[in-house]
Write an enzyme that holds these catalytic residues in place. Structure first.
Site, mmCIF file in Angstrom:
data_model
loop_
_atom_site.group_PDB
_atom_site.id
_atom_site.type_symbol
_atom_site.label_atom_id
_atom_site.label_comp_id
_atom_site.label_asym_id
_atom_site.label_seq_id
_atom_site.Cartn_x
_atom_site.Cartn_y
_atom_site.Cartn_z
ATOM 1 N N ALA A 1 0.814 -1.506 0.173
ATOM 2 C CA ALA A 1 -0.285 0.181 -0.129
ATOM 3 C C ALA A 1 0.579 1.044 -0.065
ATOM 4 C CB ALA A 1 -0.415 0.089 1.020
ATOM 5 N N VAL B 1 5.457 -10.133 2.073
ATOM 6 C CA VAL B 1 4.468 -11.305 1.965
ATOM 7 C C VAL B 1 5.101 -12.542 1.307
ATOM 8 C CG1 VAL B 1 1.925 -9.485 1.151
ATOM 9 C CG2 VAL B 1 3.488 -10.495 -0.739
ATOM 10 N N ASN C 1 -3.217 -6.449 -2.636
ATOM 11 C CA ASN C 1 -2.481 -5.918 -3.591
ATOM 12 C C ASN C 1 -1.450 -6.206 -3.456
ATOM 13 O OD1 ASN C 1 -2.628 -3.271 -5.655
ATOM 14 N ND2 ASN C 1 -0.901 -2.942 -3.936
ATOM 15 N N SER D 1 -5.791 -9.623 -12.644
ATOM 16 C CA SER D 1 -5.741 -8.980 -13.935
ATOM 17 C C SER D 1 -5.945 -9.643 -15.273
ATOM 18 C CB SER D 1 -4.192 -8.420 -14.498
ATOM 19 O OG SER D 1 -3.449 -8.008 -15.376
ATOM 20 N N TYR E 1 4.090 -13.696 -15.037
ATOM 21 C CA TYR E 1 2.926 -12.995 -14.206
ATOM 22 C C TYR E 1 1.657 -13.641 -14.961
ATOM 23 C CZ TYR E 1 0.424 -8.651 -12.850
ATOM 24 O OH TYR E 1 -1.039 -8.003 -13.891
ATOM 25 N N LYS F 1 -1.616 -14.867 -12.074
ATOM 26 C CA LYS F 1 -3.313 -14.831 -12.059
ATOM 27 C C LYS F 1 -4.153 -15.414 -11.967
ATOM 28 C CE LYS F 1 -1.590 -10.234 -9.975
ATOM 29 N NZ LYS F 1 -1.982 -10.623 -9.380
#
Length: 241
Positions: A15, A65, A91, A148, A164, A168
């Protein structure tokens, strides 16, 4: 704004900048107390100060994370500070290296895949499972996973990025599994796509602002109790899997 019992508590991972900061700001503007989760201490505290200057009740949480210990400690910090969690926005995410054909499927660097999955998928699971006991104490808990449409097997948007994009796709699948598992609880879980947003992630070349990208996440974070579960949404509605 004091942290009174009827104030919703929201944790946003990653964030300190970009879409994550915009989500934190937007939830704060709605009256939430916002926990700013970020690895870098300096950036985290700078983000907290920016939010406070805008009138948001915010505090920082050290959160990597990819680290079990960091995530466990972050959950302990939330428990000590607020005693519960109303909203979790997962996020934090990375694109992964692309140089030297690292994300070309025909020359795929599996170490890049592992690195991307560790943040984009395993990180979400780590954080979600650590925070679930705190979320279950809330009246209307919400979990939002930032995905995404590159992960959509139907749309197949964006450049070929074989670490990537599949990360997702897997995040979407994990989101659906959580929603099935939590179907008979008050915990509502969804995934969203913020669109192509101008951040350092995209080299600031994209047409959408972080605030525009944050809107769908904020909407899912504040769903009514009869809101959708286990879906994948952008500003225009459901995204095909």
């Amino acid at each position: 704004m004091g942290r009174v019992n009827d104030t919703k508590i929201a944790l946003v991972t990653g964030a300190n900048k970009g879409i994550g900061f915009a989500i934190a700001w937007g939830l704060g503007a709605l009256g939430c107390t916002v926990a700013v989760g970020a690895r870098d201490g300096g950036r985290r505290e700078a983000a907290v100060e920016r939010l406070r200057a805008e009138g948001v009740d915010a505090f920082g949480i050290a959160l990597d994370v990819t680290s079990d210990d960091s995530v466990t400690e972050a959950a302990a910090t939330v428990e000590r500070t607020t005693g519960r969690l109303d909203v979790l926005v997962n996020n934090a995410g990375i694109g992964g290296r692309v140089d030297g054909g690292a994300q070309d499927p025909t020359t795929l660097d599996l170490d890049v895949v592992r690195t991307v999955l560790d943040t984009n998928v395993f990180g979400v699971v780590r954080v979600t499972n650590a925070m679930l006991p705190l979320l279950r104490r809330a009246g209307s808990p919400r979990i939002v996973n930032l995905s995404s449409n590159m992960g959509s097997l139907t749309l197949r948007t964006g450049p070929v990025m074989a670490a990537y994009a599949p990360s997702k796709s897997m995040l979407n699948s994990v989101t659906a599994q959580y929603a099935r598992r939590l179907a008979d609880t008050n915990v509502i879980v969804n995934a969203c796509c913020p669109g192509y947003v101008a951040t350092d992630f995209t080299g600031f070349t994209a047409p959408r602002t972080p605030e525009q990208g944050a809107a769908i996440a904020i909407r899912l974070a504040t769903l009514p109790d009869d809101g959708p579960r286990g879906g994948f949404f952008d500003d225009d509605g459901p995204i095909p899997w």
